[in-house]
Design a protein around this motif. Structure first.
Motif, PDB file in Angstrom:
ATOM      1  N   CYS A 179      -5.853  -5.775   1.887  1.00  0.00           N
ATOM      2  CA  CYS A 179      -6.848  -4.689   1.821  1.00  0.00           C
ATOM      3  C   CYS A 179      -6.246  -3.380   2.309  1.00  0.00           C
ATOM      4  N   LEU A 180      -5.463  -3.450   3.385  1.00  0.00           N
ATOM      5  CA  LEU A 180      -4.792  -2.253   3.886  1.00  0.00           C
ATOM      6  C   LEU A 180      -3.818  -1.712   2.847  1.00  0.00           C
ATOM      7  N   GLY A 181      -3.111  -2.624   2.174  1.00  0.00           N
ATOM      8  CA  GLY A 181      -2.201  -2.213   1.121  1.00  0.00           C
ATOM      9  C   GLY A 181      -2.911  -1.537  -0.039  1.00  0.00           C
ATOM     10  N   TYR A 182      -4.137  -1.962  -0.326  1.00  0.00           N
ATOM     11  CA  TYR A 182      -4.962  -1.341  -1.371  1.00  0.00           C
ATOM     12  C   TYR A 182      -5.294   0.100  -0.987  1.00  0.00           C
ATOM     13  N   LEU A 183      -5.493   0.329   0.310  1.00  0.00           N
ATOM     14  CA  LEU A 183      -5.977   1.628   0.781  1.00  0.00           C
ATOM     15  C   LEU A 183      -4.855   2.604   1.145  1.00  0.00           C
ATOM     16  N   ALA A 184      -3.709   2.091   1.614  1.00  0.00           N
ATOM     17  CA  ALA A 184      -2.667   2.931   2.196  1.00  0.00           C
ATOM     18  C   ALA A 184      -1.409   2.962   1.333  1.00  0.00           C
ATOM     19  N   ARG A 185      -0.484   3.849   1.705  1.00  0.00           N
ATOM     20  CA  ARG A 185       0.786   3.933   0.988  1.00  0.00           C
ATOM     21  C   ARG A 185       1.740   2.829   1.410  1.00  0.00           C
ATOM     22  N   ASP A 186       1.766   2.532   2.736  1.00  0.00           N
ATOM     23  CA  ASP A 186       2.734   1.580   3.257  1.00  0.00           C
ATOM     24  C   ASP A 186       2.119   0.816   4.425  1.00  0.00           C
ATOM     25  N   VAL A 187       2.300  -0.508   4.446  1.00  0.00           N
ATOM     26  CA  VAL A 187       1.735  -1.350   5.506  1.00  0.00           C
ATOM     27  C   VAL A 187       2.827  -2.245   6.066  1.00  0.00           C
ATOM     28  N   LEU A 188       2.964  -2.225   7.392  1.00  0.00           N
ATOM     29  CA  LEU A 188       3.818  -3.171   8.097  1.00  0.00           C
ATOM     30  C   LEU A 188       2.903  -4.047   8.932  1.00  0.00           C
ATOM     31  N   SER A 189       3.012  -5.361   8.771  1.00  0.00           N
ATOM     32  CA  SER A 189       2.143  -6.291   9.493  1.00  0.00           C
ATOM     33  C   SER A 189       2.990  -7.213  10.364  1.00  0.00           C
ATOM     34  N   LEU A 190       2.588  -7.355  11.632  1.00  0.00           N
ATOM     35  CA  LEU A 190       3.301  -8.210  12.580  1.00  0.00           C
ATOM     36  C   LEU A 190       2.521  -9.487  12.827  1.00  0.00           C
ATOM     37  N   GLU A 191       3.208 -10.629  12.778  1.00  0.00           N
ATOM     38  CA  GLU A 191       2.577 -11.928  13.037  1.00  0.00           C
ATOM     39  C   GLU A 191       3.504 -12.764  13.906  1.00  0.00           C
TER      40      GLU A 191
END
Length: 218
Positions: A96-108
């Motif tokens: 969903c963040l990727g749909y809204l933003a230009r670039d997403v980095l996710s930490l898990e």
């Protein structure tokens, strides 16, 4: 029984999310487009669009859709924004963040969850601007700064490092406090300092390492 997931997704948006004061059209479009059922473990897939938290293994869970909607709306993400997500989980919010933003980095921090999220994101074409890194956010180091930071698990107190990763004008969504009453807030990094916007009460599992310290009793 065959479930029409597209119809269930539309019903979720119109009967759950929108009535909970989620009125941002881009957020509603994201929740109405990203197939939540594809990010839910097989055992719970029929409940993908129910008003429930769903377990995803390793003691983690997906938030209720209404909480996800309010979170995304509070972050006020622009199409040119760079976003950090702390706690990838299933990968649904990452998408969903990727749909809204230009670039997403996710930490898990849980390697198995990170791996399965990467697979799901790739399978559904959300990996072109979303990257999942296996890392503990409480130990991770970076010189990058972000327009928005989304913390998908609770903290007792907000780690200073999260705030330091915000750009001027940046927003950070987090649920803080102690069960049974936790406060969902959006922190705004403004010219005159940090402004806290209180959003709603909820309860989430703690981010690994961010739970309250045990209190010694005499």
């Amino acid at each position: 029984m065959t479930i029409d997931y597209a119809k269930a997704r539309e019903t979720m948006v119109e009967q759950q999310v929108r009535p909970w004061d989620v009125l941002d059209l881009r957020v509603l479009a994201a929740l109405g487009t990203v197939p939540r059922d594809a990010f839910v473990p097989e055992a719970h897939r029929t409940l993908a669009y129910a008003d429930l938290e769903l377990p995803i293994g390793h003691g983690q869970s997906m938030m209720k859709p209404v909480v996800e909607g309010r979170m995304l709306q509070a972050l006020d993400i622009d199409a040119g924004d760079e976003v950090l997500e702390i706690g990838t989980g299933s990968g649904f919010i990452s998408a969903c963040l990727g749909y809204l933003a230009r670039d997403v980095l996710s930490l898990e921090v849980v390697a198995e969850l990170a791996d399965s999220a990467r697979t799901r994101l790739a399978q559904h074409g959300h990996d072109n601007n979303v990257r999942v890194e296996t890392a503990d956010a409480l130990a991770w180091e970076t010189t990058r700064r972000f327009d928005a930071i989304c913390v998908t698990a609770a903290v007792d107190t907000v780690p200073l490092r999260f705030i330091e990763w915000l750009r001027p004008g940046g927003r950070l969504f987090v649920v803080r406090g102690r069960a049974p009453v936790m406060d969902a807030v959006c922190l705004h990094n403004e010219v005159n300092g940090l402004r806290t916007e209180s959003l709603f009460e909820t309860e989430l599992p703690y981010l690994a390492g961010a739970a309250p310290k045990p209190e010694f009793q005499l």
